[in-house]
Structure formats: C-alpha cells, structure tokens
Write an enzyme that holds these catalytic residues in place. Sequence first.
Site, short mmCIF file in Angstrom:
data_model
loop_
_atom_site.label_atom_id
_atom_site.label_comp_id
_atom_site.label_asym_id
_atom_site.label_seq_id
_atom_site.Cartn_x
_atom_site.Cartn_y
_atom_site.Cartn_z
N ALA A 34 -4.47 2.10 -1.30
CA ALA A 34 -3.93 1.00 -2.12
C ALA A 34 -3.06 0.06 -1.27
O ALA A 34 -3.21 -1.16 -1.34
CB ALA A 34 -3.13 1.57 -3.29
N SER A 61 -13.49 8.69 6.43
CA SER A 61 -13.85 7.29 6.16
C SER A 61 -14.38 6.57 7.39
O SER A 61 -14.94 5.48 7.28
CB SER A 61 -12.62 6.54 5.65
OG SER A 61 -12.22 7.04 4.39
N ARG A 120 12.05 7.73 7.65
CA ARG A 120 13.03 6.76 7.15
C ARG A 120 14.47 7.14 7.39
O ARG A 120 15.31 6.30 7.68
CB ARG A 120 12.85 6.56 5.64
CG ARG A 120 11.66 5.75 5.25
CD ARG A 120 11.58 5.67 3.73
NE ARG A 120 10.27 5.21 3.30
CZ ARG A 120 9.71 5.55 2.14
NH1 ARG A 120 10.33 6.37 1.31
NH2 ARG A 120 8.53 5.08 1.81
N CYS A 149 9.32 2.35 -2.48
CA CYS A 149 8.96 1.18 -3.31
C CYS A 149 10.03 0.83 -4.35
O CYS A 149 10.40 -0.33 -4.50
CB CYS A 149 7.61 1.42 -3.98
SG CYS A 149 7.44 3.04 -4.74
N GLN A 176 7.98 3.12 -13.32
CA GLN A 176 7.13 2.94 -12.15
C GLN A 176 5.64 2.96 -12.50
O GLN A 176 5.18 3.80 -13.26
CB GLN A 176 7.47 4.03 -11.11
CG GLN A 176 8.89 3.88 -10.60
CD GLN A 176 9.26 4.84 -9.50
OE1 GLN A 176 10.32 5.46 -9.55
NE2 GLN A 176 8.42 4.98 -8.50
N GLY A 180 1.71 2.96 -7.58
CA GLY A 180 2.62 3.58 -6.63
C GLY A 180 2.13 4.93 -6.16
O GLY A 180 2.47 5.39 -5.07
N LYS A 233 15.43 9.72 -2.60
CA LYS A 233 15.14 8.59 -1.70
C LYS A 233 15.91 7.34 -2.15
O LYS A 233 16.46 6.61 -1.33
CB LYS A 233 13.64 8.26 -1.73
CG LYS A 233 12.77 9.23 -0.95
CD LYS A 233 11.30 8.87 -1.17
CE LYS A 233 10.40 10.04 -0.82
NZ LYS A 233 9.02 9.85 -1.33
N HIS A 262 6.82 -2.15 -10.29
CA HIS A 262 7.85 -1.22 -10.76
C HIS A 262 8.99 -2.02 -11.38
O HIS A 262 9.26 -3.15 -10.97
CB HIS A 262 8.45 -0.41 -9.61
CG HIS A 262 7.52 0.59 -9.00
ND1 HIS A 262 6.26 0.86 -9.47
CD2 HIS A 262 7.69 1.42 -7.92
CE1 HIS A 262 5.70 1.80 -8.72
NE2 HIS A 262 6.54 2.15 -7.77
#
Lengths: 364, 364
Positions: A34, A61, A120, A149, A176, A180, A233, A262
């Site tokens: 996505a 893929s 992160r 997000c 949300q 997502g 998060k 969201h």
Amino acid sequence: MPRRVHVSVTDSQGDFIVNTRKDYVIGIVGATGAVGQELVRLLHERNFPMSALRLFASARSAGKVVERFGKKWTIEEAKPGAFAGVDLAFFAAGGSVTRALAADAVKSSCVVIDKSSALRMEPNIPLVIPEINPEKLRNHGGIIANPNCSTAVMLMGLWPLHQAFGLKRIIVSTYQSVSGTGAEAVKELADQIQQHVSGQPVTHKVYPYQIAFNCIPHIDSFGENGYTGEETKMAEESRKIMGLPNLKVSATTVRVPVVRAHSVSVSAEFERPVDLAKARAAIAAFPGAELVDDVANKKYPTPLDFAEKVKCGVGRLRIDTAWDNGLSFWVSGDNLWKGAALNAVQNAELMIREGILKSEPAAV
Amino acid sequence: MPRRVHVSVTDSQGDFIVNTRKDYVIGIVGATGAVGQELVRLLHERNFPMSALRLFASARSAGKVVERFGKKWTIEEAKPGAFAGVDLAFFAAGGSVTRALAADAVKSSCVVIDKSSALRMEPNIPLVIPEINPEKLRNHGGIIANPNCSTAVMLMGLWPLHQAFGLKRIIVSTYQSVSGTGAEAVKELADQIQQHVSGQPVTHKVYPYQIAFNCIPHIDSFGENGYTGEETKMAEESRKIMGLPNLKVSATTVRVPVVRAHSVSVSAEFERPVDLAKARAAIAAFPGAELVDDVANKKYPTPLDFAEKVKCGVGRLRIDTAWDNGLSFWVSGDNLWKGAALNAVQNAELMIREGILKSEPAAV
C-alpha cells in the site's frame, strides 16, 4: 552509475540551497504494498528529481511486471547487494526487511529512508518530520526513520500548538483507517461489505474481529503495561520528534471502518494559558496543516475529506473544559501520505534541496 | 381503568419489596421510532407486568396498525388528554414532545419515564441510572429522566471505578453508532453502502457529510464554547448522576459507521492510587458491566459484540501513563438499550418493585 554535471548553489554555511541534479537513482523496497504504491505515485506526481526508479520486493514478487504512469518496471528482489548504484531507497516493507537490508544498502552508499518502525527509536537514527525537526536530517548516518502514521497526523496539529503554548500532557484517541494495515485489510473491509450486502456470512482473516460496522480498540500487539505497540509509538515518537522527553502521553488507538485517512481526537494540556485565536493562527500558519474550523457552518475535518491530501486537516479547536491551560482538537490526515509515503518523499526532497543526500554521516 | 386486587409485601421501612400487580397500563410515546420499537420489544421480552400496552405517536402516524409479538396495535395520537388511564408512559419522541405533553400526562396521574434530553438537567427531575442512583427515584414528581446514550454507556465503566478510587477528571472520546440518530440514519448508512457497492454517487441527508467509510466529529449542535450539545451532556449528566458537581470532563463525540452500540475511550484521573486488580474486580462486580479484559487472548469489547446486550462491555483497563492516579479503559454498550430503552424499562421495573410507581411525589 556515472553522474552527470549539475548546478548547485550553496549559502554561506556551505549548505546547498539550490540543487538541479535530476539524476538520482531511486529505489522502493516493498513497491507492491500500500505504501510502496503511493511512493511510486508521489515520486511521479511531485516530479521527484530522478533519472531512474527501481522497484524491489520479496522473492515472491520478483520478476513481476508493473505498469504505471506510462512506464513499465520489472520487480527486482530485495536482497543483499541489490542496492549497488541506488542513491536513495525508500524502505516500505516492514521492520524485518529493514533490519535485514538497510545496513547493507548503506554500505553500497545508498541512503535509506525507512517507513518501518524498526529503527525509529534508535538514538543515532534521526526520526524526522520535515516541518518539525528538519535539522535532524543533517546528522544522518545513511538511514532516516519516518514516524508512525497516527503520530505524524497528530503532530500536524500538535506541533504548532506546542510552539505557541508549550506542551505538557496529551490524552488522545485515534480513529484509524484499514489502509494503515495494508492492502489486504482494504480488501477485507471491501469483502465484508460485499458479504453484508449480499446476505452472506461475514468472514475475517486480517483482523481478529469483523471491521465492517465495528470498531476494534487494538492496533499492533499488546505490551505488558496494557498499551498496544501503536499507543506506545504515539507516546515515544512524539517525544523524540518534538524533543520533549518528559511529555506525558496516554493514547488509545482504534481501528474503524474507514478506508483511508486516520483521525485523532486530542486533548492537550499546556504550560502557558491558551488563547483560541492564537491557536487557530498557529495552525493556519503551519505548512503541514489546513485549518478547517468553522463549526457554525459545520466545517471540520473528516477522513473522507483528507484522503489523498498533502496537508492534514485540523479543526474543532476549543478551550478544554478539563484542564486549566487546555485545548482540544480533531485532526484528519492521509495515513498513506503524511503518515507514510509523503513524509518520506518530503524528507528526501529536503535532503536533496540541502545537498545532504549522501550515505556517509554529514559533516555539519 | 379500574384496578384489580394485587398482593404487595413491604419491608420494615414500608417499601414494597414484592409487588405482584400485573395490571399496569403502559404507554409508549414515539412508538414507531428506533427507541420506541426497542421499548415494545423489551417490555415483552422482559415480561413487564402490564395489562395493556398503548402506542402513541404523532398525528401523522396515528391510525396506523402495528403488529408484533402476535399482537396488533392501532397507533394513537399523542396529544393532551391522551394519557388518561395510562399508569406509566415511556416518552421516546424527542424533547419538544416531552415539553408539550409530559406535564399533561402527569396531571392524568400517569408517571412519565422520559428518554429525551428536555428535562434531564432540571433540578427537581431525577436523572436516574438504576445501578447508580436508584434512591433518586423515590423523590420523583411524576417525571423521571433518562440519560444521554453515550453517558449511560460510559458510566457503566466509570461508576464502579469512581467508587473504588474517587473520580477527579475524565477525558473521553466516543465512537457512536448511527442508530443513536434514529431509524432514518440507519437507513442512510445502509443506502450509502448500497450506493457505494453499486458504483452510484453516495448521497446524504440526515448527516451533513457521508457517514459510510467516514467519521464525523459532530453530534448535536455546537455551543458557544465549541463543544457540541452531546459533549456538554456527557459532562453535565455525568456530574448529576454520580453526584459529583466538581468533576472535570472533556468529551469529543464522534459518529462512526457502526449500526448499533456506542463505544467510549475513557482516560480517568482519580483521587486515590489506582490498583488494576481492584479496578477489574470493581467492574466485574458491577451489575451494569461485563468485564471483557484479556488482551493476551485478544479479548476486549467491540460494538458488534455488545449490540442487543443488557450489560455494557468494559475492557482495555490499564494504568494511565499520563496521570499519577490514572486509569484508561474502553467501553461498548447498546445505545438503544442501556443508552435508552433498557435503562428506562429498568427504572420502571425498579419503581414497581419498590411500590413508588405513582405520579404524586413519593412520601419518603
């Protein structure tokens, strides 16, 4: 790949302020997902300065042919050594792929802009929203992390308010969308709607419960303190991005039957008295936000209005009745754009503009 | 209507603790609406002690014939004088009907149990959730108000926690189903889903924006302080029902594409230190709540699971990370049942059990 001549203009600090290079070789890892698909789209729609785009995905893929924007790509396998000759790779294939391949890419002098949550919170990895902490890009060591997000969308309202009044504490609940979770969740919602309409039993696989006509207060796995990974998060990343290590945060993250964008309901306590006009002006002046706040005319953001929008919509601003220096608001923003692909592309655009797109630590 | 002989047993205070009268004549005003239909259903399913049920609605619906539970009713017009001979009328037709007709019904010695918001905050009108403040029923003057749907659902989690730790402040966000708006909104969501599936343009009339695949942070009209009527009700009614005039509340109320059952994300600050085991025990012991809180096994309430349930589901209990004595939780409950018809019927059942179903002020 040999580089062609390009024109650069530097300012007195030696930073690039104009950079006409158009010959970057760009890679996307997780190109069929996505976020990967949005990256392909945004790079084209925003005329990203690239001479070539290479699409990577899992071995499963690899070899498939993708056609978009009048172009054709054969998917390459994302594996060690694959990033030789790639100047910049967007990683959008989940934490395990980042952990397996990001360091290898950096070894090939490829800058990694990572959408996963894997790195992160690493102290040496910058976690950047360009409207908030662009200065952190300058100290990168080849990998730049992008926020969660919901966090990114929420901060489009929160950061300008923090600058105006000084943030102390936030209590937030999210709404949300299924995108997502990924393309398979978008399909699950569509399938459930179809089953519902045709009177079939509603089945589920991606989510633990039916999401059509339901709300599921569970995103990511549960931690020992009862908060989910998503909720943790939102707390940790907000602190890191805004540079507020002592910010108090409590989040409840909820999946709702929305396809894209969201929303977050935010109640915030500030150090200083809050003024509503000043708050609105701060939001309106912030590049990442669009102020949609005219309740007399029923104007406030909704996720449907802020899907596929560059800015996040902020509205329902009001002096909070539960705190002395409090303000509540509502923000809706595209989780695949500002919450993912767009923020990553904006980080890359800024690095190119500033001449710091290189995979060695910047000598600032 | 003449009353037959009945057996009553009173306790030492003279309160009725057994009352075998089955001959109450019951009325429902707004019998064709979403809540009215649930009242008809609950009175039958719970074997409410009634000798006759009369259904009232506007002049427009009067004369229509309704068939349910093997019975047939001709809708009567709700108008002054219509309540002679009715012992108890449930009003579920909106504030203007209550304002126009409730006092008239009381003049006919008819007790009014009102679902509208018209009289809830009147100091002399009891606003009652029987699990919380049943003692207020004893001082009624013929009219008993029932709370707002989101408030009732939320308090099924909040009240036992208040008793355990002493409530100080709450920040809440709601996820409210379309049936809270009424039958026409349920149809609007169904129509929009059908339009979406068949590729037609999606139209809207009940809500200011499309509700399918969307969230609308706007329920009831906006007040001058920027909060909606629904948000203000959650604050004011919570204070009145729990008897906590100084409780600090900030609510954000949001419509989501769920057909039935509201959910509320609650972060609460308490006077005393919070203990999670004690909190869970308090919820589990409270008659209005079902504790669904086993996140390791993905057990938490969802609206789909708590539609058409007598109890409200409470879960996701966790020590709140934003407050010193804080606790967050999630509650889902049927807005048409505990949020409306069921609470009204439970109030009536308790009044009958206690022998205080009469339209003069109780001599307690």
